[in-house]
Design a protein around this motif. Structure first.
Motif, PDB file in Angstrom:
ATOM      1  N   ALA A  53       0.831  -1.204   0.000  1.00 55.64           N
ATOM      2  CA  ALA A  53       0.000   0.000   0.000  1.00 55.64           C
ATOM      3  C   ALA A  53       0.865   1.254   0.000  1.00 55.64           C
ATOM      4  CB  ALA A  53      -0.930  -0.008   1.213  1.00 55.64           C
ATOM      5  N   MET A  54       1.949   1.239   0.752  1.00 57.99           N
ATOM      6  CA  MET A  54       2.852   2.392   0.779  1.00 57.99           C
ATOM      7  C   MET A  54       3.554   2.576  -0.561  1.00 57.99           C
ATOM      8  SD  MET A  54       4.452   1.926   4.616  1.00 57.99           S
ATOM      9  CE  MET A  54       5.361   3.472   4.563  1.00 57.99           C
ATOM     10  N   ILE A  55       3.907   1.455  -1.195  1.00 58.80           N
ATOM     11  CA  ILE A  55       4.524   1.542  -2.522  1.00 58.80           C
ATOM     12  C   ILE A  55       3.524   2.119  -3.522  1.00 58.80           C
ATOM     13  CG2 ILE A  55       5.508   0.216  -4.418  1.00 58.80           C
ATOM     14  CD1 ILE A  55       6.562  -1.776  -2.339  1.00 58.80           C
ATOM     15  N   ALA A  56       2.263   1.688  -3.405  1.00 55.57           N
ATOM     16  CA  ALA A  56       1.230   2.193  -4.314  1.00 55.57           C
ATOM     17  C   ALA A  56       1.087   3.706  -4.186  1.00 55.57           C
ATOM     18  CB  ALA A  56      -0.099   1.508  -4.011  1.00 55.57           C
ATOM     19  N   ASN A  60      -7.558   8.305  -8.811  1.00 47.13           N
ATOM     20  CA  ASN A  60      -8.445   7.561  -7.909  1.00 47.13           C
ATOM     21  C   ASN A  60      -7.741   7.242  -6.596  1.00 47.13           C
ATOM     22  OD1 ASN A  60     -10.470   7.555  -9.852  1.00 47.13           O
ATOM     23  ND2 ASN A  60      -9.862   5.582 -10.695  1.00 47.13           N
ATOM     24  N   SER A  61      -6.468   6.871  -6.701  1.00 49.74           N
ATOM     25  CA  SER A  61      -5.700   6.544  -5.502  1.00 49.74           C
ATOM     26  C   SER A  61      -5.539   7.767  -4.602  1.00 49.74           C
ATOM     27  CB  SER A  61      -4.328   5.990  -5.899  1.00 49.74           C
ATOM     28  OG  SER A  61      -3.548   5.711  -4.756  1.00 49.74           O
ATOM     29  N   ILE A  62      -5.261   8.920  -5.204  1.00 45.63           N
ATOM     30  CA  ILE A  62      -5.105  10.141  -4.408  1.00 45.63           C
ATOM     31  C   ILE A  62      -6.429  10.519  -3.755  1.00 45.63           C
ATOM     32  CG2 ILE A  62      -4.597  12.605  -4.526  1.00 45.63           C
ATOM     33  CD1 ILE A  62      -2.638  12.024  -6.749  1.00 45.63           C
ATOM     34  N   ALA A  63      -7.510  10.400  -4.500  1.00 48.40           N
ATOM     35  CA  ALA A  63      -8.819  10.767  -3.959  1.00 48.40           C
ATOM     36  C   ALA A  63      -9.198   9.880  -2.783  1.00 48.40           C
ATOM     37  CB  ALA A  63      -9.883  10.681  -5.053  1.00 48.40           C
ATOM     38  N   ARG A  64      -8.811   8.596  -2.853  1.00 53.07           N
ATOM     39  CA  ARG A  64      -9.132   7.679  -1.750  1.00 53.07           C
ATOM     40  C   ARG A  64      -8.313   7.991  -0.503  1.00 53.07           C
ATOM     41  NH1 ARG A  64      -9.145   3.699  -5.871  1.00 53.07           N
ATOM     42  NH2 ARG A  64      -6.982   3.196  -5.333  1.00 53.07           N
ATOM     43  N   ASP A  65      -7.051   8.362  -0.710  1.00 51.49           N
ATOM     44  CA  ASP A  65      -6.168   8.566   0.439  1.00 51.49           C
ATOM     45  C   ASP A  65      -5.274   9.773   0.174  1.00 51.49           C
ATOM     46  OD1 ASP A  65      -4.864   8.225   2.820  1.00 51.49           O
ATOM     47  OD2 ASP A  65      -3.562   6.620   2.119  1.00 51.49           O
TER      48      ASP A  65
END
Length: 649
Positions: free
Chosen positions: A121-124, A145-150
């Motif tokens: 998850a940290m690598i992602a 999408n990844s930025i919006a989630r976290d």
């Protein structure tokens, strides 16, 4: 001498190999070797940050391989490679910089790096910074999408830098919006945050309101003086949604007041001080009432064996000493003021949008009720026949659509075939019912009601025998899937829009038949005065038969439309017969405009009640029936009363 020469050559060759593998990527990996080998979520952060900070273009591939468990470490020297297994079972080692094969190794000489889910998850998250500018639009969309989630503060800068070079208009718009949202939450410049909030003031997006909520989050603070903080408001105990009990509990929680002595605490103190069958001199047998227990506890207090009870006067004195504040967690007053104004504007627009959404839902429901009731308005209003089997004609139309789809797999074609076929089937069934049953019972409403009710039960049982008791699918065409979304609050499904359009078409068709055709002229004549119409050469029996068939046929088409979003079962007609009768009665018996008005009134009232009490749809039905009972007390002939035979009945 020869041995020394061989050793020297071997050392030189190793040196060349080492220098060949001492590449920029390998240097960074080796600098973080200990953390990568340990691969713990708690310690891996600095290693990942170092890989990203190197700004080497190959690092995206390295992180992707590491995340996908495709990175290997050679045990002999600790170097990292990507590896592929060949036909002989050996692994070909590829250099990260050149992607060239630099050697082979057996599996026993290699260690596969298998990061756990936390490390992956940290690598992602780290990969997002590379993927924002990836040539593949799908990867850029995934990064957003990844930025919006976290969202994280560290991702704001790479997001901003990627906007200028974004060629895809949709992705560019998403990046700009996400940058504004993240600027509100993470930018270090107060002016930038305020500007971002002001720019999006009144926005209806859920993401916008979700970003503002943490900014406006507050903490309850108890203090004798006003704290040096961003104060949202000062509260008065007993007012401002702060009860006296809640205020005192806050004092107890902060350690500024002693806790209240509860009944359980009192009883525990009594049990702890039992001596010789007594507590504070009171026999245990007498401690059967609250009053004696309180007296015994007070005796313990006088002996300094228990804490004194807190009186109301003590509570009031403590509350008078302290002040209560809601303090923003956000320290900047300018940011919270801008957020308050923006959220207020957003909530105002949300309220208007919810009203519009409620209106669309009501219009959609009214269209359904109108479709279900229009056929009944013809038979009941024009002929004066209470047809309890009307719901079963709706059911027959829906099952006709289901049967057509069994033979015509194309859903668009099947619906186009099912609509006229349902009309034909239910028209014939209606004519048969009128010829065999209803024609012998004219002017005998009770017998007509009982007879058609028996027919409805028989039709339901026939449907169960033929199709079973399970719901059957009536699939809508693919172009009716989804919804028309106006904003994050207002949307309406395409099926509901299609039903609304169908209701309008039926309204125009019915008006055309009644105003522009011979059947319509004869029907209106029979409706106004059947005896005079008969003396003018019009056959009332024929008109009644065709009118009953027309009403039944329209019910069949309504069944196809309703079946596209409702379950198709043998009992589905029962779900609409009551609403159909109420629509006709409220609107005005025998008047198409009255039926339309009745459908709008009932649909609007039901949706309004459901909006006020969304968890209980049964309440909406109950209140609707009560409303109609009250309404017909004042307008017994409906919204638009019919002149002629119905008016005199």
């Amino acid at each position: 001498m020869k041995t020394l020469l061989l050793a020297l050559c071997f050392a030189v060759s190793l040196g060349h190999l080492a220098s060949a593998q001492a590449t920029p990527v390998q240097d960074v990996l080796q600098s973080q070797r200990a953390l990568i080998e340990k691969s713990s979520r708690r310690t891996i952060g600095p290693a990942i940050d170092a890989l990203v900070a190197s700004k080497l273009p190959q690092m995206q591939n390295v992180l992707e391989l590491w995340q996908g468990k495709q990175m290997w470490q050679r045990k002999a020297d600790g170097l990292f490679f990507s590896a592929t297994k060949d036909a002989d079972g050996a692994y070909a080692l590829r250099d990260f910089d050149s992607d060239a094969v630099v050697g082979t190794a057996a599996s026993s000489d290699l260690k596969q790096l298998k990061p756990n889910s936390g490390v992956r998850a940290m690598i992602a998250t780290a990969l997002v910074q590379f993927q924002l500018s990836d040539p593949d639009p799908a990867k850029r969309a995934d990064a957003l999408n990844s930025i919006a989630r976290d969202p994280e503060a560290g991702l704001l800068a790479p997001l901003r830098s990627s906007i200028e070079g974004e060629a895809d208009a949709a992705l560019r718009a998403r990046k700009i919006r996400l940058e504004r949202l993240m600027s509100m939450a993470f930018d270090g410049d107060e002016a930038v945050r305020v500007a971002a909030i002001t720019d999006m003031s009144g926005d209806l997006g859920v993401d916008f309101r979700a970003t503002l909520n943490p900014i406006l989050a507050t903490t309850r603070v108890v203090s004798k003086t006003a704290p040096e903080a961003n104060i949202a408001r000062e509260l008065t105990p007993g007012e401002d949604d702060l009860s006296m009990a809640q205020a005192y509990d806050a004092l107890v929680a902060s350690g500024d007041a002693p806790a209240l002595i509860t009944d359980d605490a009192r009883d525990a103190a009594l049990e702890a001080n039992v001596s010789g069958g007594r507590v504070a001199g009171v026999p245990l047998a007498q401690l059967s009432t609250e009053a004696t227990r309180d007296a015994a506890y007070d005796g313990l207090v006088t002996r300094d064996l228990a804490a004194p009870r807190i009186t109301q006067a003590d509570i009031e004195a403590s509350l008078a000493t302290f002040r209560f504040f809601d303090v923003y967690r956000e320290p900047s007053a300018a940011v919270t003021q801008a957020a308050e104004a923006a959220l207020a504007a957003s909530e105002t627009r949300v309220a208007f949008s919810q009203a519009a959404d409620l209106g669309l839902d009501a219009l959609s429901l009214a269209s359904i009720y109108f479709l279900a009731a229009i056929g009944l308005a013809i038979t009941f209003g024009v002929m004066g026949v209470i047809n309890m089997a009307h719901g079963e004609f709706i059911m027959m139309g829906a099952y006709t659509g289901y049967v057509v789809q069994l033979f015509v797999p194309n859903h668009t074609a099947s619906i186009l075939i099912a609509v006229p076929l349902a009309f034909i089937v239910t028209f014939a069934a209606g004519v048969a019912l009128e010829r065999l049953v209803v024609r012998w019972l004219y002017h005998r409403p009770l017998e007509t009601l009982l007879a058609t009710f028996g027919v409805s039960i028989a039709l339901q049982q026939m449907a169960k025998n033929i199709f079973g008791t399970q719901a059957r699918p009536l699939t809508s065409p693919a172009w009716l899937d989804g919804a028309w979304v106006l904003n994050d609050v207002v949307s309406i499904s395409y099926i509901r829009i299609a039903i609304f359009i169908l209701a309008l078409l039926f309204l125009m068709l019915f008006l055309f038949i009644m105003k522009r055709t011979r059947l319509g002229l004869e029907t209106r004549a029979v409706t106004q005065n059947p005896k005079m119409a008969a003396s003018m050469g019009i056959d009332p029996d024929r008109v009644n038969m065709l009118t009953f068939g027309l009403g039944s046929g329209i019910a069949g088409i309504a069944g196809v439309a309703i079946g596209l979003f409702a379950k198709v079962t043998s009992e589905m007609g029962s779900d609409y017969i009551v609403q159909s009768f109420m629509t006709v009665v409220v609107g005005g018996v025998g008047n198409i405009w009255g039926t339309l008005a009745g459908a709008a009134m009932i649909g609007g009232f039901q949706k309004s009640v459901e909006f006020l009490n969304p968890s209980n749809t049964l309440a909406a039905q109950t209140y609707m029936i009560i409303f109609i009972i009250i309404f017909i007390q004042f307008r017994p002939r409906g919204i638009i009363a019919l002149k002629g035979r119905a008016a005199g009945d």
